[in-house]
Motif scaffolding. Structure first.
Motif, PDB file in Angstrom:
ATOM      1  N   ARG A   1     -48.535 -23.938 -22.287  1.00 29.84           N
ATOM      2  CA  ARG A   1     -47.400 -24.689 -21.738  1.00 29.84           C
ATOM      3  C   ARG A   1     -46.576 -23.781 -20.814  1.00 29.84           C
ATOM      4  O   ARG A   1     -46.314 -22.620 -21.134  1.00 29.84           O
ATOM      5  CB  ARG A   1     -46.533 -25.212 -22.883  1.00 29.84           C
ATOM      6  N   ASN A   2     -46.181 -24.319 -19.661  1.00 36.16           N
ATOM      7  CA  ASN A   2     -45.320 -23.593 -18.718  1.00 36.16           C
ATOM      8  C   ASN A   2     -45.937 -22.255 -18.308  1.00 36.16           C
ATOM      9  O   ASN A   2     -45.365 -21.175 -18.510  1.00 36.16           O
ATOM     10  CB  ASN A   2     -43.930 -23.366 -19.322  1.00 36.16           C
TER      11      ASN A   2
ATOM     12  N   GLU B   1     -50.159 -27.992 -20.414  1.00 36.15           N
ATOM     13  CA  GLU B   1     -48.981 -28.767 -20.049  1.00 36.15           C
ATOM     14  C   GLU B   1     -48.114 -27.955 -19.084  1.00 36.15           C
ATOM     15  O   GLU B   1     -47.692 -26.834 -19.401  1.00 36.15           O
ATOM     16  CB  GLU B   1     -48.184 -29.114 -21.310  1.00 36.15           C
ATOM     17  N   ASN B   2     -47.875 -28.518 -17.903  1.00 34.13           N
ATOM     18  CA  ASN B   2     -47.059 -27.853 -16.886  1.00 34.13           C
ATOM     19  C   ASN B   2     -47.605 -26.458 -16.569  1.00 34.13           C
ATOM     20  O   ASN B   2     -46.871 -25.453 -16.588  1.00 34.13           O
ATOM     21  CB  ASN B   2     -45.592 -27.756 -17.333  1.00 34.13           C
TER      22      ASN B   2
END
Length: 222
Positions: A186-187, A212-213
């Motif tokens: 994520r990120n 995710e992202n």
């Protein structure tokens, strides 16, 4: 191989969960306060120059470390049983706000024949590194391999050759009974020169791998 931690010359840092007496009192390991680790490999006598090997440990918190190594920076593994009354999982490990640089892997998850689960790694800056994250269950033929699950890797800023290497074994057919599942990225922002290497095998799916992202920009070297 030698390492430098807070300016002191010392051996490779390897942690395994050592318990008291009958194994009823787990040890809480904390490593923080801007620790610096450097390793130098003696190519004639040393097999590994890892920064931190967290082996079958539970309740570990690593933060604010600067690790630059000639092998893996941080590993999560389930191999050593020397100090345990009985084998236990490597779990509940938190790594945050660290700067990593490695000629191999900044983060390596695997090695052994146990379980690695429930680990969180966040706010990592990775530079001058071959692989940012390596998730491989088995490294030798005949090994049962490591079950790897419930891993969250987030807020990563990486400049490396390859962001992710993932597989059940270094060759097809290894670690036939192992599982790799519930891993979240994520990120993530990464600049890489090689694509991810995800070694999927026929009939053996990874389970619930989430990005995710994440922004991974590939710019091959000329």
């Amino acid at each position: 191989m030698a390492s430098r931690t807070d300016g002191l010359h010392r051996r490779q840092s390897k942690y395994s969960d050592r318990r008291c007496g009958d194994g009823q009192f787990p040890v809480l390991v904390m490593l923080s306060a801007k620790c610096r680790i450097r390793t130098e490999r003696d190519r004639y006598r040393t097999w590994t120059g890892d920064g931190l090997d967290i082996d079958r440990c539970q309740n570990v918190h690593v933060s604010d470390c600067d690790i630059r190594t000639d092998d893996d920076c941080i590993t999560l593994r389930a191999a050593c049983t020397r100090y345990l009354a009985k084998p236990q999982d490597c779990r509940n490990v938190t790594v945050e706000r660290c700067r990593l640089s490695s000629v191999c892997n900044a983060v390596r998850i695997g090695v052994g024949e146990g379980v690695v689960r429930g680990c969180r790694l966040s706010e990592l800056v990775i530079r001058d590194t071959r692989n940012a994250v390596n998730v491989i269950s088995a490294y030798t033929p005949g090994s049962r391999g490591v079950d790897i699950s419930d891993i969250a890797i987030s807020s990563v800023d990486a400049e490396c050759d390859r962001f992710l290497v993932m597989g059940y074994g270094r060759k097809p057919g290894w670690a036939k009974d192992a599982v790799i599942r519930d891993i979240t990225f994520r990120n993530v922002k990464a600049k890489v020169s090689k694509p991810n290497d995800v070694m999927q095998e026929a009939g053996r799916a990874f389970e619930n791998i989430v990005f995710e992202n994440c922004e991974i920009n590939l710019s091959p070297r000329r």
